[in-house]
Design an enzyme around this catalytic site. Structure first.
Site, PDB file in Angstrom:
ATOM      1  N   ASP A   1      -5.922   8.291   3.954  1.00 48.22           N
ATOM      2  CA  ASP A   1      -5.921   8.721   2.560  1.00 48.22           C
ATOM      3  C   ASP A   1      -7.171   9.514   2.210  1.00 48.22           C
ATOM      4  OD1 ASP A   1      -3.483   7.449   2.163  1.00 48.22           O
ATOM      5  OD2 ASP A   1      -4.421   5.558   1.643  1.00 48.22           O
TER       6      ASP A   1
ATOM      7  N   HIS B   1       0.843  -1.204   0.000  1.00 44.57           N
ATOM      8  CA  HIS B   1       0.000   0.000   0.000  1.00 44.57           C
ATOM      9  C   HIS B   1       0.880   1.257   0.000  1.00 44.57           C
ATOM     10  CE1 HIS B   1      -3.487   2.480   1.584  1.00 44.57           C
ATOM     11  NE2 HIS B   1      -2.452   3.227   1.953  1.00 44.57           N
ATOM     12  N   GLU B   2       1.852   1.307   0.910  1.00 45.54           N
ATOM     13  CA  GLU B   2       2.724   2.477   0.996  1.00 45.54           C
ATOM     14  C   GLU B   2       3.614   2.604  -0.239  1.00 45.54           C
ATOM     15  OE1 GLU B   2       2.347   4.737   3.150  1.00 45.54           O
ATOM     16  OE2 GLU B   2       0.929   3.637   4.420  1.00 45.54           O
TER      17      GLU B   2
ATOM     18  N   HIS C   1       1.734   4.549  -2.880  1.00 48.94           N
ATOM     19  CA  HIS C   1       1.915   5.995  -2.703  1.00 48.94           C
ATOM     20  C   HIS C   1       3.297   6.433  -3.190  1.00 48.94           C
ATOM     21  CE1 HIS C   1      -1.750   6.432  -0.448  1.00 48.94           C
ATOM     22  NE2 HIS C   1      -1.323   5.742   0.601  1.00 48.94           N
TER      23      HIS C   1
END
Length: 393
Positions: A160, A58-59, A62
């Site tokens: 988010d 997930h990170e 980003h």
């Protein structure tokens, strides 16, 4: 981040794990042991490691999009509450922030879609059950990733959804105004979480408190950046300061600290900057060797330097990212000033006092804090026409 251990690099990004995360793994393993003995402990540890692998992905979503947009990503740190990607800047271009923000939850959706053909739809989302076999592990991961996809779109900082709300609002109003509105919405939801937690679970209280203060911090950070954006180093730097020579004993620096309150000292030789002596280096050296140690033995011989035309907002971001406290200011090779966090605090305090006077009320007695732990958002770099980043002496 303090108390974090490096795991390696991925796509040029340092992966770290906070020591408290290891305590979480141990706790989950113990809970699994209580349920099903050694086998249960093994599957419980496998589950928490798999979930946090998804959080790393997930990170990375980003981070990789941020890198494509020219934003430096320093690290990703695993914490018991999730993952934190330390981006040097968050662009104030709303479309860029939308792209960076959405990329994270989309990775969770992709993981769930990849696993769905093997597991089918889970019956529960975000509720984690200890698996007893590999099929149960995959099924739980689908539910967790679908839950994370939905949960992260809750419009509350620092999730988010809060950043996405701010970016969408910034398409129509100023970035600062969009942040104020998004932070207010986030704090309202945080209060709802806290009230719900008082009835159902203390974890919701903790989450609500975390969201409330994170939203407040984000609003203050953006407000400060807007105040500093047009201010140059030359506007606030110290022009009257004490310098030392390489041969000076540390007792001279200590005497000046007592007398004037100056903490950092440019070290000059024949009118040329050769180093910077910081307060901490003075204290450490005196503890170890006494006050007669020469400045040349402990000074930083390659200090970062500024130009008078650097923007203060950008310099503040460098302070947070690199943990520098004092900067010599050079113009055409000449030492013309000294700049540090106290100069930022003084400027902000004076501005607050002026605004308070215009509004007819007393100003706050304390200046805003300007140096803190490295946050996930920071100040954008200077525009192309600005002076380049701090160089080295």
């Amino acid at each position: 981040m303090r108390w974090s251990l490096p795991l390696g690099r991925l796509f040029g990004i340092v992966l770290r794990v906070h020591v408290t995360f290891l305590l979480l793994v141990a706790f989950i393993g113990y809970q699994g042991y209580l349920v099903a003995g050694g086998r249960g402990a093994g599957w419980a540890v496998a589950l928490v490691c798999a979930v946090f692998t998804c959080i790393v992905i997930h990170e990375l979503g980003h981070s990789l999009v941020a890198q494509q947009l020219g934003v430096e990503v320093r690290s990703i740190t695993l914490l018991p509450i999730g993952g934190v990607a330390a981006l040097r800047t968050i662009p104030e271009n709303p479309w860029h922030e939308i792209a960076i923000t959405v990329a994270g939850p989309l990775m969770n959706l992709i993981i769930a879609c990849v696993l769905l053909p093997f597991t089918g739809l889970p019956r529960e989302f975000l509720l984690v059950h200890y698996p007893h076999n590999f099929a149960g592990l995959l099924n739980t991961l689908v539910g967790v990733n679908l839950g994370l996809f939905a949960f992260n779109f809750i419009p509350a900082f620092p999730m988010d959804g809060g950043r996405l709300l701010r970016a969408v609002l910034a398409l129509f109003v100023t970035y600062r105004r969009a942040t104020v509105v998004a932070a207010t919405v986030g704090q309202g939801l945080a209060i709802v979480f806290i009230l719900a937690g008082l009835k159902f679970s203390v974890m919701w209280v903790v989450l609500g408190a975390f969201i409330f203060f994170a939203a407040e911090g984000e609003e203050k950070a953006v407000k400060m950046r807007s105040l500093l954006r047009e201010v140059e180093v030359a506007d606030v730097m110290a022009r009257d300061f004490v310098t030392l020579t390489p041969g000076s004993p540390l007792r001279d620096a200590l005497a000046v600290m007592y007398r004037t309150g100056q903490d950092d000292f440019p070290v000059v030789e024949q009118d040329r900057l050769v180093g910077l002596l910081t307060r901490q280096s003075v204290i450490d050296a005196i503890r170890e060797g006494g006050e007669e140690i020469r400045v040349a033995e402990v000074m930083d011989t390659d200090p970062p330097v500024l130009s008078p035309r650097n923007k203060v907002s950008w310099v503040h971001e460098q302070m947070m990212a690199e943990h520098y406290q004092g900067f010599p200011v050079l113009e055409d090779g000449r030492l013309v000033g000294l700049f540090g966090p106290d100069h930022i605090s003084r400027y902000l305090l004076l501005q607050e006092s002026l605004r308070a006077r215009r509004r007819g009320r007393a100003p706050s007695p304390r200046p805003p804090a300007v140096i803190a732990a490295v946050p996930p958002t920071a100040t954008p770099p200077p525009p192309a026409e600005s002076v380049p980043p701090p160089g080295r002496a």
